[in-house]
Design an enzyme around this catalytic site. Structure first.
Site, PDB file in Angstrom:
ATOM      1  CB  CYS A 174      12.744   9.833   8.773  1.00 39.76           C
ATOM      2  SG  CYS A 174      13.252   8.581   7.623  1.00 39.76           S
TER       3      CYS A 174
ATOM      4  CE  LYS B  39      -1.594   3.037   2.755  1.00 34.61           C
ATOM      5  NZ  LYS B  39      -1.771   4.181   1.854  1.00 34.61           N
TER       6      LYS B  39
ATOM      7  CD  GLU C 238      13.527   1.678   9.086  1.00 38.70           C
ATOM      8  OE1 GLU C 238      13.893   2.678   9.737  1.00 38.70           O
ATOM      9  OE2 GLU C 238      14.202   0.635   9.013  1.00 38.70           O
TER      10      GLU C 238
ATOM     11  CD  GLU D  82       9.891  13.246  11.567  1.00 35.97           C
ATOM     12  OE1 GLU D  82       8.797  12.734  11.881  1.00 35.97           O
ATOM     13  OE2 GLU D  82      10.710  12.675  10.838  1.00 35.97           O
TER      14      GLU D  82
HETATM   15  P1  ADP Z   1       3.199  10.774   6.803  1.00 40.31           P
HETATM   16  O1  ADP Z   1       3.119  11.820   7.840  1.00 40.31           O
HETATM   17  O2  ADP Z   1       4.575  10.526   6.290  1.00 40.31           O
HETATM   18  O3  ADP Z   1       2.155  10.865   5.750  1.00 40.31           O
HETATM   19  P2  ADP Z   1       1.763   8.504   7.777  1.00 40.31           P
HETATM   20  O4  ADP Z   1       2.167   7.583   8.858  1.00 40.31           O
HETATM   21  O5  ADP Z   1       0.494   9.252   7.939  1.00 40.31           O
HETATM   22  O6  ADP Z   1       3.007   9.454   7.610  1.00 40.31           O
HETATM   23  O7  ADP Z   1       1.720   7.763   6.376  1.00 40.31           O
HETATM   24  C1  ADP Z   1       2.614   6.750   5.997  1.00 40.31           C
HETATM   25  C2  ADP Z   1       1.831   5.652   5.330  1.00 40.31           C
HETATM   26  O8  ADP Z   1       0.937   5.105   6.291  1.00 40.31           O
HETATM   27  C3  ADP Z   1       0.966   6.106   4.166  1.00 40.31           C
HETATM   28  O9  ADP Z   1       0.951   5.086   3.185  1.00 40.31           O
HETATM   29  C4  ADP Z   1      -0.387   6.264   4.811  1.00 40.31           C
HETATM   30  O10 ADP Z   1      -1.445   6.162   3.894  1.00 40.31           O
HETATM   31  C5  ADP Z   1      -0.374   5.095   5.762  1.00 40.31           C
HETATM   32  N1  ADP Z   1      -1.339   5.177   6.870  1.00 40.31           N
HETATM   33  C6  ADP Z   1      -1.890   6.279   7.436  1.00 40.31           C
HETATM   34  N2  ADP Z   1      -2.774   5.925   8.394  1.00 40.31           N
HETATM   35  C7  ADP Z   1      -2.786   4.576   8.443  1.00 40.31           C
HETATM   36  C8  ADP Z   1      -3.486   3.590   9.217  1.00 40.31           C
HETATM   37  N3  ADP Z   1      -4.355   3.941  10.144  1.00 40.31           N
HETATM   38  N4  ADP Z   1      -3.235   2.285   8.981  1.00 40.31           N
HETATM   39  C9  ADP Z   1      -2.352   1.923   8.038  1.00 40.31           C
HETATM   40  N5  ADP Z   1      -1.662   2.781   7.286  1.00 40.31           N
HETATM   41  C10 ADP Z   1      -1.869   4.094   7.475  1.00 40.31           C
END
Ligand code: ADP
Length: 488
Positions: free
Chosen positions: A288, A179, A254, A388
């Site tokens: 990061c 994903k 990560e 961050e």
């Molecule tokens: P960023 O701030 O870098 O966008 P996120 O952690 O929100 O960090 O996003 C990183 C990845 O995690 C993306 O692919 C995002 O769609 C996914 N993501 C966000 N929320 C969820 C969740 N509840 N469960 C699984 N994946 C998620």
């Protein structure tokens, strides 16, 4: 201004079991962060599609893990070659959806190629062990692929985060459901087009775009997904860790970082500043591993600050298709977070030496641009010291002795990258030992290579990517004890 290109023709669907399929949810627009324009709409799915993809990966697992090694390795090299041949296309797609300058996008694609080749070769070196055993016994350790892998990736390195996960996973013999981040799905699609072209058997790599929470839950809840690998925020990492508890799957996380960059008074100042500016403004600070707290020893304060401000003044900002140092930030929310950190710091006594605000006039009008910024007088009272910073901001903090520098650098939940600059070998050894970080650059910022382990401690996560440690994340260790009958 260079001639700007538009989006090349590209798939917009999910890729499950070797087929491009439409998802059941409403499509999502992909936005160019430099212009605010919609590039294309991509298909979206949720639990249903994810479960289908997991099923396909499960079916493909015995085929792929049982394939003649030479054949598997050849396919992996073929993927690398195709990525190399298509580097310009992949880089353009990345710049359009993510914003980074084309030169950086090409650099990222080059890293994809290196990672793919390196992991392809590493598939031949999954060495087991034999352990001395009593007479007529054999103790043997086998490394076997763990099974189906769920992978979730972020938008900041939209191509390499994918390759970094998928290449070791499939090299180990695993199959994958990916994903990608919602705002950068096209880099993922472009890579999957090449997986298909390279002849990766159906079901080995599947692509599901759509509802992050549904897809994350489907991965976590599935007993068939034996490994979850995630790069993103600490908050989402914590949630996935918790959700995965029920199915006791192996997990790599990560997560965020807030890298200290420590400059001792004997460091060559201009060289250190050049390294700092290059690393800080890579991807416009959206990494990061970006140096986020710059600790400088008091005696060189004046010279360092003046030279740094001059260097930051030379950083150019614009559309990544033009010849610029940095592009836009990913979206409006990113600008708001940085605005809030700078406002908070100013209210608590910090001084902005250069930059400090948005760029939103003229050519910058419709994108998410921000001024390259240096702020002085940052203290532990300020949010920017602990939160961050995912943007083009350099906060300066001055220190008087080595123990204070180490204490301040370790004063963070995060523990991913750290950097120290000094000519003093004793000091470099002491600091690199005592820093509570998974990565330390001593007189350099090169903390990420195909062959070296990458990852953090504390709230920066679990597990390692790259190198032999990266492949081990996708393997199970099996102990086989054989007894030889000595009588008929
Ligand atoms: P960023 O701030 O870098 O966008 P996120 O952690 O929100 O960090 O996003 C990183 C990845 O995690 C993306 O692919 C995002 O769609 C996914 N993501 C966000 N929320 C969820 C969740 N509840 N469960 C699984 N994946 C998620």
């Amino acid at each position: 201004m260079a001639t700007r290109q538009s989006l090349p023709e590209i798939q917009t669907k999910l890729f499950i079991d070797g087929q491009w399929v439409e998802g059941t949810m409403d499509k999502k627009a992909v936005i160019n962060p430099a212009t605010g324009e919609e590039l294309v709409q991509v298909s979206q799915g949720g639990k249903e599609e994810t479960n289908k993809a997991i099923e396909a990966a499960k079916k493909a697992f015995p085929v792929w893990s049982g394939m003649e090694l030479k054949e598997r390795v050849a396919i992996l090299h073929k993927v690398a070659d195709l990525i190399e041949e298509n580097a310009d296309r992949l880089a353009l797609i990345m710049t359009l959806e993510q914003g980074k300058p084309l030169k950086e996008a090409k650099g990222e694609i080059k890293t994809d190629v290196e990672n793919m080749h390196w992991n392809a070769e590493e598939a031949r070196r999954v060495y087991g062990e034999t352990i001395p055993a009593p007479n007529n016994h054999k103790f043997e350790v086998k490394k076997q692929p763990i099974g189906v892998v769920g992978a979730i990736t972020p938008w900041n390195f939209p191509s390499n985060m994918i390759i970094r996960k998928i290449s070791p996973a499939i090299s180990a013999g695993c199959t994958v459901v990916l994903k990608p981040a919602g705002n950068t799905p096209l880099s993922a699609i472009a890579i999957f087009e090449l997986f298909e072209k390279a002849g990766l058997p159906k079901g080995v790599a599947n692509l599901v775009m759509g509802s992050a929470s549904e897809i994350g839950e489907a991965f976590a809840e599935s007993s068939d997904v034996r490994k979850l690998t995630f790069t993103g925020s600490t908050e989402v990492g914590q949630l996935l860790y918790e959700q995965s508890g029920q199915t006791l799957k192996k997990i790599s996380l990560e997560l965020g970082g807030h890298a200290p960059f420590i400059v001792f008074k004997d460091a060559p100042i201009q060289q250190t500043i050049d390294a700092l500016v290059a690393m800080k403004f890579r991807n416009n600070g959206q990494a990061c591993t970006a140096p986020n707290r710059i600790f400088v020893e008091e005696p060189i304060k004046k010279e360092f600050t003046e030279k740094l401000v001059k260097a930051v003044g030379e950083v150019t900002v614009g559309n990544g298709q033009d010849d610029v140092t940095v592009g836009p930030l990913i979206n409006e929310e990113a600008r708001e977070t940085i605005d809030a950190q700078i406002t908070d710091a100013k209210e608590k006594g910090a001084e902005v030496l250069i930059g400090g605000g948005r760029l939103d006039e003229g050519e910058y009008k419709d994108g998410f641009f921000y001024q390259p910024t240096v702020i002085d007088g940052v203290t532990t009272e300020m949010d920017i010291f602990y939160e961050e910073t995912f943007g083009p901001v350099i906060p300066l903090i001055f220190f008087n002795d080595e123990d204070q520098a180490i204490q301040l650098a370790n004063d963070s939940h995060f523990g991913l990258a750290s950097y120290v600059f000094t000519k003093d070998l004793r000091l470099a050894e002491k600091v690199s030992t005592e820093l509570e970080y998974g990565l330390v650059g001593v007189n350099n910022t090169g903390v990420s290579q195909s062959e070296t382990p990458f990852g953090g401690v504390k709230y920066s996560g679990l597990g390692r990517e790259n190198g032999k440690h990266g492949i081990e994340e996708f393997q199970e260790v099996k102990f086989v004890h054989t007894t030889y009958f000595t009588e008929n």
